[in-house]
Scaffold this motif. Structure first.
Motif, PDB file in Angstrom:
ATOM      1  N   SER A 130      21.159  -2.561 -26.340  1.00  0.00           N
ATOM      2  CA  SER A 130      21.928  -3.360 -27.300  1.00  0.00           C
ATOM      3  C   SER A 130      23.196  -2.618 -27.722  1.00  0.00           C
ATOM      4  CB  SER A 130      21.078  -3.649 -28.538  1.00  0.00           C
ATOM      5  OG  SER A 130      20.888  -2.462 -29.281  1.00  0.00           O
TER       6      SER A 130
ATOM      7  N   MET B 220      25.730  -9.173 -27.506  1.00  0.00           N
ATOM      8  CA  MET B 220      24.284  -9.093 -27.700  1.00  0.00           C
ATOM      9  C   MET B 220      23.542  -9.974 -26.703  1.00  0.00           C
ATOM     10  SD  MET B 220      23.513  -8.795 -31.795  1.00  0.00           S
ATOM     11  CE  MET B 220      24.917  -9.671 -32.451  1.00  0.00           C
TER      12      MET B 220
ATOM     13  N   VAL C 219      24.577  -6.438 -35.456  1.00  0.00           N
ATOM     14  CA  VAL C 219      23.422  -5.999 -34.661  1.00  0.00           C
ATOM     15  C   VAL C 219      22.237  -5.680 -35.564  1.00  0.00           C
ATOM     16  CG1 VAL C 219      22.552  -4.191 -33.140  1.00  0.00           C
ATOM     17  CG2 VAL C 219      24.798  -5.171 -32.713  1.00  0.00           C
TER      18      VAL C 219
END
Length: 357
Positions: free
Chosen positions: A305, A279, A161
């Motif tokens: 997220s 995601m 991420v």
């Protein structure tokens, strides 16, 4: 002659820490020079992870990570002025929707991980829950999950991420015009010392009560209470925020041991696939949420997220994208997940048992 071929003696803990900090600092300066997003976190994270997996003897004590969390929690809390809190109240329904979405996303990705990797359902469930690595590993251990795999999955997810979303935003030209600014904008060293004492005391209290992310949540709560009451003791010096990011970066990077890539390759590959899928699903949800709520689409992406509080809130701060909104989404999600993950797992087990019967 044989003595020349003997391996070097292991470094002391202090030497290993100094080497870790040096690698992190040099890589942060390099990333700042080449203008990467979040240079003070991304540089240390990837450099120490690479060095650690290559066999370097690095170390990041828990106190270093907590110092980084303190800096970030305090810096974020300074954004919660009275007008900001009024705005957040209007977003409460959307924050609740984000929490429910995160719980559902973890369930779906856990099922997919189980199917892809062949790992047991319990391990897959806690590995894909969108929460902190230590909290999910602890919860998983109570229910019989493979703790090392749960921790590895969360470390890889956060790394992905952090390594993908900020870069996508940076190179696609995403930049907000955040109307939210910290309540305290001037460094007052007398006020800063008082702020340090108050925030550290709250963090220690929460840690003693074994609450998760105590060194983020404690300072965050104290600074929110002060800032929302218009008691602006002091801003944080920029170097404090930079070193907070550096400390968080090396704490994440040093989790990647030399054995990491050699442990269950199929499982790690499946975690990576699930991370990318999470995601993508979260981004789709975020664009829908932005259309309904009116928030900036990039702010909604960061808010929903599958990343951590510090990482996504820092990205929002760097790109001027709704810092209080992103922070509120992630803090609420984290609290809800810690409180409900155990009952949610037991509910899933009962549903599975009823289907079999």
């Amino acid at each position: 002659m044989n003595t020349l071929l003997m391996p070097l003696p292991p470094r002391s803990a202090s030497q290993a820490l100094l080497l870790t900090l040096l690698i992190g600092f040099i890589s942060a300066m390099l990333c700042q020079w080449i203008n990467t997003p979040l240079p003070w976190m991304i540089g240390p994270l990837f450099s120490t992870a690479a060095a650690r997996m290559a066999g370097a003897e690095l170390r990041c004590p828990v106190q270093v990570r907590e110092a980084g969390q303190w800096a970030i929690g305090t810096a974020l809390g300074l954004y919660f002025t009275p007008p900001v809190l009024r705005v957040l109240v209007s977003y409460s329904g959307f924050i609740l929707a984000g929490v429910l979405f995160a719980l559902l996303l973890g369930l779906v990705c856990g099922w997919i991980l189980h199917k892809l990797s062949g790992t047991d359902r319990t391990t897959a469930f806690f590995a894909m829950a969108v929460g902190g690595a230590s909290e999910m590993a602890t919860q998983g251990e109570r229910h019989g999950a493979m703790v090392d795999r749960v921790a590895a999955a969360h470390s890889l997810r956060i790394m992905m991420v952090v390594g993908i979303i900020p870069f996508l935003f940076k190179f696609s030209g995403v930049q907000g015009e955040d109307i939210y600014v910290p309540g305290a904008r001037v460094v007052n060293y007398g006020g800063l010392m008082l702020l340090v004492l108050l925030t550290a005391a709250c963090a220690l209290l929460l840690k003693r009560r074994k609450l998760p992310n105590a060194w983020v949540i404690g300072p965050l709560l104290v600074t929110i209470a002060l800032t929302s009451s218009s008691l602006n003791l002091s801003a944080l010096p920029e170097w404090v925020v930079h070193f907070g990011q550096l400390f968080i970066g090396i704490s994440l990077g040093t989790r990647f041991t030399p054995e990491f890539l050699h442990t269950a390759p199929r499982y790690l590959a499946s975690v990576a696939i699930c991370g990318l899928l999470a995601m993508a699903i979260a981004a789709s949800f975020a664009f829908g949420l932005a259309a309904v709520s009116g928030m900036h689409p990039a702010t909604a992406v960061l808010a929903t997220s599958p990343g951590g509080i510090a990482e996504m809130s820092l990205t929002a701060k760097t790109l001027q994208l709704g810092v209080p909104i992103v922070t509120a989404f992630h803090v609420t999600r984290m609290a809800a997940l810690v409180l409900t993950i155990g009952p949610l797992y037991r509910l899933a087990q009962r549903v599975k048992t009823n289907r079999r019967s």
